[in-house]
Design an enzyme around this catalytic site. Structure first.
Site, PDB file in Angstrom:
ATOM      1  CG  ASP A  12      -0.454   0.131   2.556  1.00  0.00           C
ATOM      2  OD1 ASP A  12       1.100   0.352   2.628  1.00  0.00           O
ATOM      3  OD2 ASP A  12      -1.131   0.346   3.606  1.00  0.00           O
ATOM      4  CB  CYS A  69       0.714  -2.361   4.666  1.00  0.00           C
ATOM      5  SG  CYS A  69       0.319  -3.731   5.821  1.00  0.00           S
ATOM      6  CB  THR A  71       1.720  -3.320  10.774  1.00  0.00           C
ATOM      7  OG1 THR A  71       0.674  -3.699  10.169  1.00  0.00           O
ATOM      8  CG2 THR A  71       1.407  -1.945  11.589  1.00  0.00           C
ATOM      9  CG  HIS A 102       9.786 -25.879  10.328  1.00  0.00           C
ATOM     10  ND1 HIS A 102       9.808 -26.057  11.484  1.00  0.00           N
ATOM     11  CD2 HIS A 102      10.768 -26.505   9.648  1.00  0.00           C
ATOM     12  CE1 HIS A 102      10.877 -26.678  11.769  1.00  0.00           C
ATOM     13  NE2 HIS A 102      11.903 -26.821  10.752  1.00  0.00           N
ATOM     14  CG  HIS A 137       8.168 -29.604   8.600  1.00  0.00           C
ATOM     15  ND1 HIS A 137       7.815 -29.233  10.098  1.00  0.00           N
ATOM     16  CD2 HIS A 137       9.313 -29.972   8.496  1.00  0.00           C
ATOM     17  CE1 HIS A 137       8.794 -29.146  10.576  1.00  0.00           C
ATOM     18  NE2 HIS A 137       9.821 -29.668   9.940  1.00  0.00           N
TER      19      HIS A 137
HETATM   20  C1  RB5 Z   1      -2.014   2.508   6.522  1.00  0.00           C
HETATM   21  O1  RB5 Z   1      -2.190   3.574   7.212  1.00  0.00           O
HETATM   22  C2  RB5 Z   1      -1.935   1.160   7.472  1.00  0.00           C
HETATM   23  O2  RB5 Z   1      -2.876   1.084   8.177  1.00  0.00           O
HETATM   24  C3  RB5 Z   1      -1.477   0.235   6.724  1.00  0.00           C
HETATM   25  O3  RB5 Z   1      -0.309   0.278   6.045  1.00  0.00           O
HETATM   26  C4  RB5 Z   1      -1.126  -1.155   7.482  1.00  0.00           C
HETATM   27  O4  RB5 Z   1      -0.257  -1.157   8.491  1.00  0.00           O
HETATM   28  C5  RB5 Z   1      -2.286  -1.837   7.751  1.00  0.00           C
HETATM   29  O5  RB5 Z   1      -2.129  -3.030   8.481  1.00  0.00           O
END
Ligand code: RB5
Length: 146
Positions: A12, A69, A71, A102, A137
């Protein structure tokens, strides 16, 4: 048939720069990189990018995928909704190696707001150089697939 050296990348808006760094890093290793964007930092929705990348892997067009993204979590959740996808978020090289060895993971997710570029590229290398061990596995991975 799966192209064994073709890999899809997507992200993203939160991870454009890191995605492009990953693309450059693996292209010089001989990977055929299918970078499906996006290319601008305009705010977008991670589920559609995770799903689009996952479909390239599930169809066999690409053997592996790397998605990113902020996180790594949201886009991983979306990718794992596509049948046949096994995607893990990694912030360390041990986990990146183990999800291949695994869990036979076919996608890696990274959080651009969690790991710096140097660590992210090491994680990518660990993921791409590890191989599924099969055996016990494989029995467990079959249980995931149902
Ligand atoms: C975008 O602000 C953020 O929410 C997205 O990149 C991500 O971290 C969502 O899991």
């Amino acid at each position: 048939m799966t192209n064994s050296k073709r890999i899809v990348l997507s992200s993203d808006h939160a991870a454009i720069d890191l995605r492009q760094a990953v693309a450059r890093h693996i292209a010089v290793q001989g990977w055929d990189v299918v970078d499906i964007g996006p290319t601008t930092t305009e705010s977008t929705h991670y589920p559609k990018h995770g799903q689009a990348a996952a479909e390239r892997v599930a169809s066999g067009e690409c053997s592996l995928g790397i998605i990113l993204c902020g996180t790594g979590q949201g886009i991983m959740m979306a990718a794992n909704k596509v049948k046949g996808i096994r995607c893990g978020v990694c912030s360390d090289t041990f986990s990146a190696r183990m999800i291949r060895q695994h869990n036979d993971a076919n996608m890696l997710s990274l959080g651009a707001r969690v790991v710096g570029e140097g660590l992210a590229l090491d994680i990518v290398d660990a993921f791409l150089t590890a191989e599924f061990e099969g055996g016990r596995h494989a029995t467990r991975v079959d249980m995931i697939e149902g």
